[in-house]
Design a protein around this motif. Sequence first.
Motif, PDB file in Angstrom:
ATOM      1  N   SER A   1       0.833  -1.209   0.000  1.00 45.34           N
ATOM      2  CA  SER A   1       0.000   0.000   0.000  1.00 45.34           C
ATOM      3  C   SER A   1       0.864   1.254   0.000  1.00 45.34           C
ATOM      4  CB  SER A   1      -0.956  -0.004   1.188  1.00 45.34           C
ATOM      5  OG  SER A   1      -0.259   0.069   2.404  1.00 45.34           O
ATOM      6  N   ARG A   2       1.979   1.221   0.719  1.00 42.76           N
ATOM      7  CA  ARG A   2       2.880   2.377   0.722  1.00 42.76           C
ATOM      8  C   ARG A   2       3.499   2.589  -0.649  1.00 42.76           C
ATOM      9  NH1 ARG A   2       6.605   1.397   5.780  1.00 42.76           N
ATOM     10  NH2 ARG A   2       7.729   3.113   4.820  1.00 42.76           N
ATOM     11  N   LEU A   3       3.816   1.505  -1.326  1.00 39.68           N
ATOM     12  CA  LEU A   3       4.359   1.611  -2.677  1.00 39.68           C
ATOM     13  C   LEU A   3       3.328   2.224  -3.614  1.00 39.68           C
ATOM     14  CD1 LEU A   3       6.537   1.048  -4.783  1.00 39.68           C
ATOM     15  CD2 LEU A   3       5.645  -1.288  -4.957  1.00 39.68           C
ATOM     16  N   GLN A   4       2.103   1.764  -3.516  1.00 38.93           N
ATOM     17  CA  GLN A   4       1.038   2.317  -4.358  1.00 38.93           C
ATOM     18  C   GLN A   4       0.823   3.800  -4.068  1.00 38.93           C
ATOM     19  OE1 GLN A   4      -0.495   1.110  -6.949  1.00 38.93           O
ATOM     20  NE2 GLN A   4       0.519  -0.857  -6.766  1.00 38.93           N
ATOM     21  N   GLU A   5       0.866   4.159  -2.801  1.00 39.90           N
ATOM     22  CA  GLU A   5       0.693   5.568  -2.415  1.00 39.90           C
ATOM     23  C   GLU A   5       1.806   6.427  -2.998  1.00 39.90           C
ATOM     24  OE1 GLU A   5       0.759   8.275   1.643  1.00 39.90           O
ATOM     25  OE2 GLU A   5       0.299   6.137   1.804  1.00 39.90           O
ATOM     26  N   LEU A   6       3.046   5.966  -2.880  1.00 38.17           N
ATOM     27  CA  LEU A   6       4.177   6.711  -3.424  1.00 38.17           C
ATOM     28  C   LEU A   6       4.090   6.796  -4.944  1.00 38.17           C
ATOM     29  CD1 LEU A   6       6.800   8.203  -2.915  1.00 38.17           C
ATOM     30  CD2 LEU A   6       7.984   6.009  -2.919  1.00 38.17           C
ATOM     31  N   ALA A   7       3.677   5.718  -5.573  1.00 32.92           N
ATOM     32  CA  ALA A   7       3.527   5.727  -7.033  1.00 32.92           C
ATOM     33  C   ALA A   7       2.481   6.751  -7.455  1.00 32.92           C
ATOM     34  CB  ALA A   7       3.149   4.329  -7.525  1.00 32.92           C
ATOM     35  N   THR A   8       1.390   6.798  -6.734  1.00 30.21           N
ATOM     36  CA  THR A   8       0.328   7.751  -7.045  1.00 30.21           C
ATOM     37  C   THR A   8       0.828   9.185  -6.861  1.00 30.21           C
ATOM     38  OG1 THR A   8      -1.365   6.169  -6.391  1.00 30.21           O
ATOM     39  CG2 THR A   8      -2.012   8.482  -6.450  1.00 30.21           C
ATOM     40  N   LYS A   9       1.505   9.443  -5.746  1.00 24.94           N
ATOM     41  CA  LYS A   9       2.002  10.792  -5.468  1.00 24.94           C
ATOM     42  C   LYS A   9       3.070  11.231  -6.461  1.00 24.94           C
ATOM     43  CE  LYS A   9       1.083  10.985  -0.517  1.00 24.94           C
ATOM     44  NZ  LYS A   9       1.692  11.065   0.816  1.00 24.94           N
ATOM     45  N   SER A  10       3.925  10.301  -6.867  1.00 24.99           N
ATOM     46  CA  SER A  10       5.037  10.663  -7.744  1.00 24.99           C
ATOM     47  C   SER A  10       4.682  10.584  -9.221  1.00 24.99           C
ATOM     48  CB  SER A  10       6.242   9.765  -7.468  1.00 24.99           C
ATOM     49  OG  SER A  10       5.959   8.426  -7.867  1.00 24.99           O
ATOM     50  N   GLY A  11       3.583   9.911  -9.527  1.00 25.89           N
ATOM     51  CA  GLY A  11       3.198   9.762 -10.925  1.00 25.89           C
ATOM     52  C   GLY A  11       4.045   8.746 -11.669  1.00 25.89           C
ATOM     53  N   ARG A  12       4.707   7.883 -10.936  1.00 31.30           N
ATOM     54  CA  ARG A  12       5.558   6.856 -11.540  1.00 31.30           C
ATOM     55  C   ARG A  12       4.953   5.489 -11.288  1.00 31.30           C
ATOM     56  NH1 ARG A  12      11.380   7.432  -9.574  1.00 31.30           N
ATOM     57  NH2 ARG A  12      11.751   6.092 -11.363  1.00 31.30           N
ATOM     58  N   ALA A  13       5.310   4.548 -12.126  1.00 32.57           N
ATOM     59  CA  ALA A  13       4.818   3.179 -11.963  1.00 32.57           C
ATOM     60  C   ALA A  13       5.494   2.522 -10.764  1.00 32.57           C
ATOM     61  CB  ALA A  13       5.115   2.368 -13.220  1.00 32.57           C
ATOM     62  N   PRO A  14       4.771   1.699 -10.025  1.00 34.57           N
ATOM     63  CA  PRO A  14       5.369   0.997  -8.883  1.00 34.57           C
ATOM     64  C   PRO A  14       6.624   0.209  -9.273  1.00 34.57           C
ATOM     65  CG  PRO A  14       2.997   0.708  -8.861  1.00 34.57           C
ATOM     66  CD  PRO A  14       3.344   1.398 -10.154  1.00 34.57           C
TER      67      PRO A  14
ATOM     68  N   GLU B   1       8.816   0.938 -11.504  1.00 39.05           N
ATOM     69  CA  GLU B   1       9.937   1.877 -11.633  1.00 39.05           C
ATOM     70  C   GLU B   1      10.496   2.238 -10.268  1.00 39.05           C
ATOM     71  OE1 GLU B   1       9.048   5.404 -13.837  1.00 39.05           O
ATOM     72  OE2 GLU B   1       8.076   4.279 -15.452  1.00 39.05           O
ATOM     73  N   LEU B   2       9.608   2.477  -9.325  1.00 37.13           N
ATOM     74  CA  LEU B   2      10.050   2.819  -7.972  1.00 37.13           C
ATOM     75  C   LEU B   2      10.829   1.667  -7.349  1.00 37.13           C
ATOM     76  CD1 LEU B   2       6.833   4.595  -6.664  1.00 37.13           C
ATOM     77  CD2 LEU B   2       8.951   5.663  -7.439  1.00 37.13           C
ATOM     78  N   VAL B   3      10.347   0.459  -7.527  1.00 40.39           N
ATOM     79  CA  VAL B   3      11.042  -0.716  -6.983  1.00 40.39           C
ATOM     80  C   VAL B   3      12.399  -0.876  -7.650  1.00 40.39           C
ATOM     81  CG1 VAL B   3      10.990  -3.229  -6.811  1.00 40.39           C
ATOM     82  CG2 VAL B   3       8.943  -1.907  -6.275  1.00 40.39           C
ATOM     83  N   GLU B   4      12.436  -0.700  -8.961  1.00 39.40           N
ATOM     84  CA  GLU B   4      13.709  -0.821  -9.678  1.00 39.40           C
ATOM     85  C   GLU B   4      14.716   0.220  -9.186  1.00 39.40           C
ATOM     86  OE1 GLU B   4      15.514  -0.739 -14.211  1.00 39.40           O
ATOM     87  OE2 GLU B   4      13.354  -0.916 -13.928  1.00 39.40           O
ATOM     88  N   ASP B   5      14.260   1.469  -9.025  1.00 38.29           N
ATOM     89  CA  ASP B   5      15.155   2.522  -8.521  1.00 38.29           C
ATOM     90  C   ASP B   5      15.653   2.207  -7.111  1.00 38.29           C
ATOM     91  OD1 ASP B   5      14.839   3.897 -10.884  1.00 38.29           O
ATOM     92  OD2 ASP B   5      13.554   5.469 -10.042  1.00 38.29           O
ATOM     93  N   ALA B   6      14.739   1.729  -6.266  1.00 39.52           N
ATOM     94  CA  ALA B   6      15.116   1.409  -4.889  1.00 39.52           C
ATOM     95  C   ALA B   6      16.124   0.271  -4.859  1.00 39.52           C
ATOM     96  CB  ALA B   6      13.874   1.059  -4.075  1.00 39.52           C
ATOM     97  N   MET B   7      15.906  -0.748  -5.658  1.00 43.64           N
ATOM     98  CA  MET B   7      16.827  -1.886  -5.681  1.00 43.64           C
ATOM     99  C   MET B   7      18.183  -1.489  -6.248  1.00 43.64           C
ATOM    100  SD  MET B   7      15.557  -4.404  -4.160  1.00 43.64           S
ATOM    101  CE  MET B   7      16.855  -5.549  -4.582  1.00 43.64           C
ATOM    102  N   THR B   8      18.179  -0.637  -7.259  1.00 47.00           N
ATOM    103  CA  THR B   8      19.439  -0.167  -7.834  1.00 47.00           C
ATOM    104  C   THR B   8      20.248   0.587  -6.780  1.00 47.00           C
ATOM    105  OG1 THR B   8      18.488  -0.031 -10.045  1.00 47.00           O
ATOM    106  CG2 THR B   8      20.453   1.285  -9.645  1.00 47.00           C
ATOM    107  N   ALA B   9      19.588   1.473  -6.048  1.00 48.78           N
ATOM    108  CA  ALA B   9      20.266   2.232  -4.997  1.00 48.78           C
ATOM    109  C   ALA B   9      20.751   1.300  -3.886  1.00 48.78           C
ATOM    110  CB  ALA B   9      19.342   3.300  -4.431  1.00 48.78           C
TER     111      ALA B   9
END
Length: 71
Positions: free
Chosen positions: A2-15, A17-25
């Motif tokens: 749910s937090r991932l979905q919330e962040l995706a909604t707020k940022s306008g990015r696909a979940p 993409e967010l997971v990929e960025d987080a894993m890369t970092a």
Amino acid sequence: ESRLQELATKSGRAPSELVEDAMTAYLGEVAEVREMLDNRYDDLKSGRVLAIDGEEAFARLRQKSADRRNR
């Protein structure tokens, strides 16, 4: 999730993409830590630095904290 979905909604990015960025970092940070630990191990093994006893290390930290409080 749910937090991932919330962040995706707020940022306008696909979940994904967010997971990929987080894993890369995260994996980048893990690689940096691994390199630092390898270097420190090499320093110890070569004798460039000397290991200190754990109790001595904590005693030094406690003394530094006490010194800061007493300034």
